[in-house]
Enzyme design. Sequence first.
Site, short mmCIF file in Angstrom:
data_model
loop_
_atom_site.label_atom_id
_atom_site.label_comp_id
_atom_site.label_asym_id
_atom_site.label_seq_id
_atom_site.Cartn_x
_atom_site.Cartn_y
_atom_site.Cartn_z
CG ASP A 34 -2.55 -38.67 15.16
OD1 ASP A 34 -2.38 -38.90 14.11
OD2 ASP A 34 -2.16 -38.61 16.05
CG ASP A 88 16.17 -48.04 27.39
OD1 ASP A 88 15.71 -46.64 27.59
OD2 ASP A 88 15.99 -48.72 26.50
CD GLU A 94 10.30 -46.55 22.96
OE1 GLU A 94 10.79 -46.04 23.93
OE2 GLU A 94 9.84 -46.20 22.11
CG PHE A 131 19.81 -44.90 21.52
CD1 PHE A 131 19.84 -46.01 20.99
CD2 PHE A 131 19.13 -43.60 21.03
CE1 PHE A 131 19.33 -45.94 19.65
CE2 PHE A 131 18.85 -43.93 19.76
CZ PHE A 131 18.70 -44.67 19.06
CB ALA A 175 21.13 -39.99 16.73
NE ARG A 203 19.69 -46.62 13.73
CZ ARG A 203 19.26 -47.45 12.43
NH1 ARG A 203 20.16 -47.77 11.63
NH2 ARG A 203 18.41 -48.03 12.43
CE LYS A 249 17.31 -52.09 25.63
NZ LYS A 249 17.27 -50.81 24.93
CG ASP A 273 -3.28 -32.15 13.89
OD1 ASP A 273 -3.16 -32.82 12.73
OD2 ASP A 273 -3.02 -32.53 15.16
#
Length: 675
Positions: free
Chosen positions: A304, A341, A345, A373, A375, A378, A391, A515
Amino acid sequence: MPNTIALMDGPIIRRAALDAVRKLDPRQLVRNPVIFVTEVVSIVVTVLAIRDALSGQSWGFQAGVAAWLWMTVLFATFAEAVAEGRGKARAASLRASRGETVARWVPNPDDLAITAPRDASELRRGDHVLVEAGEIIPSDGEVVRGIASVNESAVTGESAPVIREAGGDRSAVTGGTLVVSDSILVRITSEPGSTFLDRMIAMVEGASRQKTPNEIALDILLAGMTIIFLIAVVTLVGFASYSGTAPSVIVLSALLVTLIPTTIGGLLSAIGIAGMDRLVRFNVLATSGRAVEAAGDVDVLLLDKTGTITFGNRQAAAIIAAPGVSVQEVAEAAVYASLADETPEGRSILAYAKERHGFTAPALPEAARAVPFTAQTRISGLDLAPDCYRKGAVDSLVAALKQPLPEPLAEGIDRIARAGATPLAVARNNRILGAIELKDIVKPGIRERFAELRRMGIRTVMVTGDNRLTAAAIAAEAGVDDFLAEAKPQDKLDYIRAQQSEGRLVAMAGDGTNDAPALAQADVGLAMQTGTQAAREAGNMVDLDSDPTKLIEVVEIGKQLLITRGALTTFSIANDVAKYFAILPAIFVAQYPGLMALNVMGLASPQSAILSAVIFNALIIVSLVPLALRGVTYAPVGAAPLLRRNLLIYGVGGLISPFIGIKIIDVVLTFLGVA
């Protein structure tokens, strides 16, 4: 669980010596035809030696042969006992960590206020138990409610707690582990006596180890060779009688035992048990010996992408600036936009700005207003009067600010997207300053690992749900041979079946319920201990450390097992060929003086030659026990170089060592006046 047991640990050796004597029981030895025949011959020679002693005949030579034939059998059982003893030592530590646990049984999972005490041994599949901080999880199960930090050191040896939560791929918990914080509701998934620890104890002790197809085939070969040599030795009686003499039963018995493959016959079981033990040292539990052997023959390795080939979190990798803007300005704006944040990331942007551009993030000012942030937007950022920093996704930020991207910046963003990374636009005071490249970072050293696998003849395939563009970029950077993009559970299953239909053996690692079908289909299915119950039951191996890259070590251990077995088989057969030159001239030199030309070792007498060969035959077994337990060193090279090395070291070595060893023993016996 101790992963560092000395190769020749004192207590293990002492216990193995006693177990070796117990294993002389013919009912146990009958499973090993070569050593069983050796024991029968030992009994016959012992009876004849006692008969000669009682009748007043010379019996010293007969007694010496009988004693060393028994030593041959004893050393063979000792090799197996040592291998089993190492497993029992690990099992003892597991039993000590398990203990008895009283669980808080929950009759109604919807009402956690009502619980009742119940012994862990009374819990059945489907029962629910409540486990809080400081309590031991009573049995294997799945978290169905709550989240908790769990200490799994009793099973994995890793002291750092791990998170277990309801839903997702990290819901499985193991009996005997400790809840460190919070509380969880666990649904029991194992019946008493069949928990993960129970299966692991049985496996490391060797109690549940069955012979693999390769072992069975080799057993049949060794039994066939034993029958052939038995017929050959019996026919010698007719030839000798024709020449006017008949060799004694003692001499023929010695000849038979030294010619049949006692070396590999005595070490074969120990090699298999030691292979399982090496897996346990890597914190991998194999539910069948067949899986270990299959790992050694794997042609295709499915890995993976996320968490295996890459770290799994996108990290800042580069900054590009719009015309008229310095990269330093973009880095500063990106830092302020990321101060609030807390995502990986966001933290990576702060770390990148400090490492590459020397800009250290300040503490979050109290007057600042974070823009979270969502959805829908964004976009995230920070308002710090008189400035505002943002950002987010390029198209979202362009639409929110209602300004087009400068052409050079648009081209740079397009290059980032084509490379499979994620561009993140950065703005200050409603002006787009540049963009940050976020990419899933390939783990260091993984490319070299894949190169090793390629030299081993194994094809690596990366499996990912990413689009083909991103998958191609990561695959090229990691150095895999192929990739499967936008992969769904059925796609993985179809790919494995297609490879197997072409005669290839496939290994795969996985942890999720999605899996499970592919893990069950793969020849080697390595499930993660942290994964779902479905995944752990579908695979034929479980990694206690939940490290998918360990599949590479599993393949190497499998290859080492096969190579060790092949090397010692080669050595044993070559060894037996060399013994002809010691025994046969000694038997018939009186009738056929010309056979003296075959006495290349210059042995002192026929009796010395026979006794030296028998002694060497016994000593070579015990001298090879450490090699059988440790395994032959494996190098990631192709089959042809491995075969050459095997023939040169163990083939030629097997031919030469009897000449040296038997001669040394002959000299010692002659010096002592024994023969």
